[in-house]
Write a protein that holds these residues in place. Structure first.
Motif, mmCIF file in Angstrom:
data_model
loop_
_atom_site.group_PDB
_atom_site.id
_atom_site.type_symbol
_atom_site.label_atom_id
_atom_site.label_comp_id
_atom_site.label_asym_id
_atom_site.label_seq_id
_atom_site.Cartn_x
_atom_site.Cartn_y
_atom_site.Cartn_z
ATOM 1 N N CYS A 1 1.935 -0.129 6.774
ATOM 2 C CA CYS A 1 3.557 -0.165 6.546
ATOM 3 C C CYS A 1 3.999 0.852 7.417
ATOM 4 O O CYS A 1 3.739 2.034 7.394
ATOM 5 C CB CYS A 1 3.793 0.167 5.131
ATOM 6 S SG CYS A 1 5.589 0.340 4.539
ATOM 7 N N MET B 1 9.464 -0.964 6.814
ATOM 8 C CA MET B 1 9.727 -0.285 5.883
ATOM 9 C C MET B 1 11.207 0.006 5.466
ATOM 10 O O MET B 1 11.841 0.218 6.262
ATOM 11 C CB MET B 1 9.202 1.295 6.098
ATOM 12 C CG MET B 1 9.208 2.525 5.061
ATOM 13 S SD MET B 1 8.572 4.079 5.810
ATOM 14 C CE MET B 1 6.861 3.685 5.903
ATOM 15 N N THR C 1 13.362 3.312 0.029
ATOM 16 C CA THR C 1 12.517 3.880 -0.596
ATOM 17 C C THR C 1 11.031 4.049 0.059
ATOM 18 O O THR C 1 10.028 4.459 -0.607
ATOM 19 C CB THR C 1 11.853 2.318 -1.478
ATOM 20 O OG1 THR C 1 11.519 1.456 -0.685
ATOM 21 C CG2 THR C 1 13.033 1.799 -2.490
ATOM 22 N N HIS C 2 11.127 3.913 1.361
ATOM 23 C CA HIS C 2 10.078 4.304 2.332
ATOM 24 C C HIS C 2 8.796 3.390 2.002
ATOM 25 O O HIS C 2 7.577 4.002 2.017
ATOM 26 C CB HIS C 2 9.761 5.748 2.435
ATOM 27 C CG HIS C 2 10.964 6.649 2.794
ATOM 28 N ND1 HIS C 2 11.315 6.468 4.219
ATOM 29 C CD2 HIS C 2 11.816 7.421 2.146
ATOM 30 C CE1 HIS C 2 12.229 7.470 4.314
ATOM 31 N NE2 HIS C 2 12.828 7.919 3.133
ATOM 32 N N ARG C 3 9.059 2.270 1.591
ATOM 33 C CA ARG C 3 8.058 1.250 1.258
ATOM 34 C C ARG C 3 8.032 0.026 1.864
ATOM 35 O O ARG C 3 9.303 -0.268 2.171
ATOM 36 C CB ARG C 3 8.059 1.006 -0.476
ATOM 37 C CG ARG C 3 7.256 2.367 -1.173
ATOM 38 C CD ARG C 3 7.346 2.053 -2.756
ATOM 39 N NE ARG C 3 6.696 0.738 -2.765
ATOM 40 C CZ ARG C 3 7.602 -0.268 -3.573
ATOM 41 N NH1 ARG C 3 8.692 -0.080 -3.854
ATOM 42 N NH2 ARG C 3 7.189 -1.473 -3.968
ATOM 43 N N CYS C 4 7.213 -0.756 1.856
ATOM 44 C CA CYS C 4 7.355 -2.114 2.702
ATOM 45 C C CYS C 4 7.228 -3.035 1.427
ATOM 46 O O CYS C 4 6.288 -2.999 0.266
ATOM 47 C CB CYS C 4 6.260 -2.578 3.453
ATOM 48 S SG CYS C 4 6.189 -1.538 5.141
ATOM 49 N N ASP D 1 3.958 -4.465 -1.016
ATOM 50 C CA ASP D 1 2.741 -3.660 -0.838
ATOM 51 C C ASP D 1 2.004 -3.521 -2.021
ATOM 52 O O ASP D 1 0.830 -2.601 -2.276
ATOM 53 C CB ASP D 1 2.986 -2.363 -0.465
ATOM 54 C CG ASP D 1 3.862 -1.503 -1.421
ATOM 55 O OD1 ASP D 1 4.330 -2.087 -2.174
ATOM 56 O OD2 ASP D 1 4.499 -0.343 -0.840
ATOM 57 N N HIS E 1 2.892 -1.864 -4.935
ATOM 58 C CA HIS E 1 3.344 -0.688 -5.442
ATOM 59 C C HIS E 1 2.851 -0.501 -6.811
ATOM 60 O O HIS E 1 2.201 0.579 -7.063
ATOM 61 C CB HIS E 1 4.583 -0.347 -5.104
ATOM 62 C CG HIS E 1 5.311 0.891 -6.061
ATOM 63 N ND1 HIS E 1 4.611 2.213 -5.308
ATOM 64 C CD2 HIS E 1 6.112 1.351 -6.992
ATOM 65 C CE1 HIS E 1 5.319 3.143 -6.102
ATOM 66 N NE2 HIS E 1 6.107 2.480 -6.991
ATOM 67 N N ARG F 1 -3.987 2.626 -2.130
ATOM 68 C CA ARG F 1 -3.102 2.982 -1.039
ATOM 69 C C ARG F 1 -3.670 4.185 -0.423
ATOM 70 O O ARG F 1 -4.101 5.091 -1.013
ATOM 71 C CB ARG F 1 -1.732 3.367 -1.505
ATOM 72 C CG ARG F 1 -0.597 3.666 -0.479
ATOM 73 C CD ARG F 1 0.843 3.992 -1.454
ATOM 74 N NE ARG F 1 1.300 4.872 -0.316
ATOM 75 C CZ ARG F 1 2.859 5.017 -0.425
ATOM 76 N NH1 ARG F 1 3.256 4.244 -1.404
ATOM 77 N NH2 ARG F 1 3.284 5.900 0.126
#
Length: 97
Positions: free
Chosen positions: A38, A43, A47-50, A53, A55, A82
């Motif tokens: 990611c 990103m 949220t700093h997430r892809c 992913d 989650h 992760r």
């Protein structure tokens, strides 16, 4: 960060890919572990997430994926874990888009 997935299924269209920049699709196999990084710009800034992913997914949830450049190369995978520090091998290493 990176996420390891185990491929559960993939379409036959992956193995038929022969364009030079997309030959990596031929090497995908059911049951193999792949590592997906990611990175920006995939990103999300809040949220700093892809997206995709896994989650909130545990190891039993089936998630769907699709290859960029060949929408017919698609399949399912299950999240293994992760990794905060990526150490993906060059083979079977991908990025979220």
């Amino acid at each position: 960060y990176c996420v390891e997935f185990r491929t559960e299924s993939l379409s036959r269209h992956c193995a038929l890919e022969n364009r030079p920049y997309a030959r990596w699709m031929q090497y995908l196999r059911e049951g193999h572990t792949v590592c997906v990084a990611c990175q920006p710009p995939a990103m999300k800034s809040d949220t700093h997430r892809c997206s995709g992913d896994g989650h909130n997914a545990d190891g039993s949830k089936i998630l769907h994926w699709e290859a960029i450049g060949n929408s017919q190369c698609q399949g399912t995978w299950k999240k293994i874990r992760r990794l905060e520090h990526c150490s993906c091998p060059l083979v079977h290493s991908f990025i979220f888009t």
